[in-house]
Design a protein around this motif. Sequence first.
Motif, PDB file in Angstrom:
ATOM      1  N   TYR A  63      49.574   8.910 118.021  1.00  0.00           N
ATOM      2  CA  TYR A  63      50.335  10.134 118.304  1.00  0.00           C
ATOM      3  C   TYR A  63      51.759  10.027 117.753  1.00  0.00           C
ATOM      4  CZ  TYR A  63      47.106  12.653 121.405  1.00  0.00           C
ATOM      5  OH  TYR A  63      46.068  13.372 121.917  1.00  0.00           O
ATOM      6  N   TRP A  64      52.373   8.855 117.885  1.00  0.00           N
ATOM      7  CA  TRP A  64      53.729   8.667 117.380  1.00  0.00           C
ATOM      8  C   TRP A  64      53.766   8.779 115.858  1.00  0.00           C
ATOM      9  CZ3 TRP A  64      55.850   4.757 114.299  1.00  0.00           C
ATOM     10  CH2 TRP A  64      57.233   4.797 114.174  1.00  0.00           C
ATOM     11  N   LEU A  65      52.782   8.184 115.175  1.00  0.00           N
ATOM     12  CA  LEU A  65      52.721   8.289 113.709  1.00  0.00           C
ATOM     13  C   LEU A  65      52.571   9.734 113.252  1.00  0.00           C
ATOM     14  CD1 LEU A  65      50.491   5.302 112.510  1.00  0.00           C
ATOM     15  CD2 LEU A  65      52.923   5.668 112.076  1.00  0.00           C
ATOM     16  N   LEU A  66      51.735  10.485 113.956  1.00  0.00           N
ATOM     17  CA  LEU A  66      51.564  11.898 113.596  1.00  0.00           C
ATOM     18  C   LEU A  66      52.876  12.659 113.729  1.00  0.00           C
ATOM     19  CD1 LEU A  66      48.098  12.685 115.210  1.00  0.00           C
ATOM     20  CD2 LEU A  66      48.626  12.547 112.774  1.00  0.00           C
ATOM     21  N   GLU A  67      53.614  12.388 114.802  1.00  0.00           N
ATOM     22  CA  GLU A  67      54.897  13.077 114.967  1.00  0.00           C
ATOM     23  C   GLU A  67      55.920  12.580 113.954  1.00  0.00           C
ATOM     24  OE1 GLU A  67      58.602  13.237 117.954  1.00  0.00           O
ATOM     25  OE2 GLU A  67      56.635  13.300 118.906  1.00  0.00           O
ATOM     26  N   ARG A  68      55.912  11.292 113.701  1.00  0.00           N
ATOM     27  CA  ARG A  68      56.882  10.693 112.771  1.00  0.00           C
ATOM     28  C   ARG A  68      56.760  11.276 111.374  1.00  0.00           C
ATOM     29  NH1 ARG A  68      60.381   8.993 109.936  1.00  0.00           N
ATOM     30  NH2 ARG A  68      60.907   6.851 109.475  1.00  0.00           N
ATOM     31  N   PHE A  69      55.519  11.551 110.946  1.00  0.00           N
ATOM     32  CA  PHE A  69      55.281  12.098 109.616  1.00  0.00           C
ATOM     33  C   PHE A  69      55.073  13.604 109.632  1.00  0.00           C
ATOM     34  CE2 PHE A  69      54.120   7.604 109.065  1.00  0.00           C
ATOM     35  CZ  PHE A  69      54.999   7.295 108.052  1.00  0.00           C
ATOM     36  N   ASN A  70      55.538  14.266 110.710  1.00  0.00           N
ATOM     37  CA  ASN A  70      55.565  15.727 110.833  1.00  0.00           C
ATOM     38  C   ASN A  70      54.191  16.381 110.784  1.00  0.00           C
ATOM     39  OD1 ASN A  70      58.353  15.870 111.123  1.00  0.00           O
ATOM     40  ND2 ASN A  70      58.652  15.794 108.913  1.00  0.00           N
ATOM     41  N   PHE A  71      53.175  15.744 111.341  1.00  0.00           N
ATOM     42  CA  PHE A  71      51.885  16.382 111.510  1.00  0.00           C
ATOM     43  C   PHE A  71      51.841  16.912 112.943  1.00  0.00           C
ATOM     44  CE2 PHE A  71      50.836  13.375 108.102  1.00  0.00           C
ATOM     45  CZ  PHE A  71      50.212  14.224 107.217  1.00  0.00           C
ATOM     46  N   LYS A  72      51.669  18.221 113.085  1.00  0.00           N
ATOM     47  CA  LYS A  72      51.680  18.848 114.406  1.00  0.00           C
ATOM     48  C   LYS A  72      50.263  18.912 114.969  1.00  0.00           C
ATOM     49  CE  LYS A  72      56.028  19.556 114.337  1.00  0.00           C
ATOM     50  NZ  LYS A  72      56.875  18.675 115.063  1.00  0.00           N
ATOM     51  N   THR A  73      50.109  18.367 116.167  1.00  0.00           N
ATOM     52  CA  THR A  73      48.815  18.416 116.845  1.00  0.00           C
ATOM     53  C   THR A  73      48.718  19.705 117.661  1.00  0.00           C
ATOM     54  OG1 THR A  73      49.722  17.181 118.697  1.00  0.00           O
ATOM     55  CG2 THR A  73      48.607  15.907 116.986  1.00  0.00           C
ATOM     56  N   VAL A  74      47.493  20.049 118.064  1.00  0.00           N
ATOM     57  CA  VAL A  74      47.252  21.239 118.878  1.00  0.00           C
ATOM     58  C   VAL A  74      47.566  20.884 120.329  1.00  0.00           C
ATOM     59  CG1 VAL A  74      45.526  22.937 119.575  1.00  0.00           C
ATOM     60  CG2 VAL A  74      45.469  21.974 117.262  1.00  0.00           C
ATOM     61  N   THR A  75      48.447  21.653 120.954  1.00  0.00           N
ATOM     62  CA  THR A  75      48.917  21.349 122.306  1.00  0.00           C
ATOM     63  C   THR A  75      47.781  21.400 123.321  1.00  0.00           C
ATOM     64  OG1 THR A  75      51.051  22.300 121.705  1.00  0.00           O
ATOM     65  CG2 THR A  75      50.649  21.944 124.033  1.00  0.00           C
ATOM     66  N   LEU A  76      46.865  22.357 123.186  1.00  0.00           N
ATOM     67  CA  LEU A  76      45.748  22.458 124.115  1.00  0.00           C
ATOM     68  C   LEU A  76      44.840  21.226 124.020  1.00  0.00           C
ATOM     69  CD1 LEU A  76      44.061  24.056 126.166  1.00  0.00           C
ATOM     70  CD2 LEU A  76      42.869  25.091 124.217  1.00  0.00           C
ATOM     71  N   LEU A  77      44.610  20.751 122.805  1.00  0.00           N
ATOM     72  CA  LEU A  77      43.791  19.549 122.641  1.00  0.00           C
ATOM     73  C   LEU A  77      44.513  18.319 123.177  1.00  0.00           C
ATOM     74  CD1 LEU A  77      42.179  20.130 119.132  1.00  0.00           C
ATOM     75  CD2 LEU A  77      41.192  20.510 121.386  1.00  0.00           C
ATOM     76  N   ASN A  78      45.833  18.288 123.057  1.00  0.00           N
ATOM     77  CA  ASN A  78      46.605  17.198 123.675  1.00  0.00           C
ATOM     78  C   ASN A  78      46.397  17.191 125.190  1.00  0.00           C
ATOM     79  OD1 ASN A  78      47.657  16.423 121.226  1.00  0.00           O
ATOM     80  ND2 ASN A  78      49.666  17.315 121.577  1.00  0.00           N
ATOM     81  N   VAL A 133      40.010  12.633 118.336  1.00  0.00           N
ATOM     82  CA  VAL A 133      39.705  12.509 116.902  1.00  0.00           C
ATOM     83  C   VAL A 133      39.749  13.878 116.228  1.00  0.00           C
ATOM     84  CG1 VAL A 133      37.894  11.876 115.257  1.00  0.00           C
ATOM     85  CG2 VAL A 133      38.379  10.390 117.192  1.00  0.00           C
ATOM     86  N   VAL A 134      39.215  14.912 116.883  1.00  0.00           N
ATOM     87  CA  VAL A 134      39.264  16.270 116.327  1.00  0.00           C
ATOM     88  C   VAL A 134      40.708  16.727 116.186  1.00  0.00           C
ATOM     89  CG1 VAL A 134      38.729  18.694 116.860  1.00  0.00           C
ATOM     90  CG2 VAL A 134      36.963  16.949 117.103  1.00  0.00           C
ATOM     91  N   ASN A 135      41.541  16.414 117.159  1.00  0.00           N
ATOM     92  CA  ASN A 135      42.958  16.778 117.116  1.00  0.00           C
ATOM     93  C   ASN A 135      43.662  16.109 115.937  1.00  0.00           C
ATOM     94  OD1 ASN A 135      45.320  17.998 117.899  1.00  0.00           O
ATOM     95  ND2 ASN A 135      45.594  16.771 119.728  1.00  0.00           N
ATOM     96  N   ILE A 136      43.341  14.850 115.667  1.00  0.00           N
ATOM     97  CA  ILE A 136      43.929  14.150 114.528  1.00  0.00           C
ATOM     98  C   ILE A 136      43.516  14.816 113.224  1.00  0.00           C
ATOM     99  CG2 ILE A 136      43.890  11.992 113.217  1.00  0.00           C
ATOM    100  CD1 ILE A 136      43.622  10.531 115.883  1.00  0.00           C
ATOM    101  N   PHE A 137      42.218  15.105 113.090  1.00  0.00           N
ATOM    102  CA  PHE A 137      41.744  15.737 111.855  1.00  0.00           C
ATOM    103  C   PHE A 137      42.344  17.123 111.663  1.00  0.00           C
ATOM    104  CE2 PHE A 137      37.992  12.754 111.980  1.00  0.00           C
ATOM    105  CZ  PHE A 137      38.379  12.059 110.839  1.00  0.00           C
TER     106      PHE A 137
END
Length: 150
Positions: A63-78, A133-137
């Motif tokens: 999750y930190w890597l995704l935020e660090r590299f500006n990839f936005k996850t879906v809040t509902l899936l979080n 995993v779906v949230n990451i993709f």
Amino acid sequence: MLLKLLKKPYLLFWGIIPLLLLLSYYEADQTLDVNIHDTYYVFSRQQLIILISILFGLTGFIYWLLERFNFKTVTLLNLLHLIFTIGLILINSIQELLGDYFLGKSYYTNSHVPNSSIWLFILIISIGQIIFVVNIFLAILKGRSYTTKV
């Protein structure tokens, strides 16, 4: 506060690790026996909680890597991932502590828990990991979000 945790779920995962490690010393000599056909796998409670702590650390790191590299996850899936993973582990821990308190340690064993409830618990945890995993993709497919600061 809750919105901040949903935007930065790694804070929650990393924050729970010290609590789990402290709980690993509570009845550390208890074991979990898993029977698969003719083979028994025996884990101590402490080993299982340390493994869960490592997995929480890796999940928080992703999750930190995704935020660090500006990839936005879906809040509902979080939210669903947090509920299915952390919520169920906390509910299971509370259930064990209440069982020890009300039924007494000498009368309470894992054999009192129906096998179907254990499989339901494993199924819900697995669904939570599939959501992760779906949230990451989805975050990778959406691409980076660039924001300009003025």
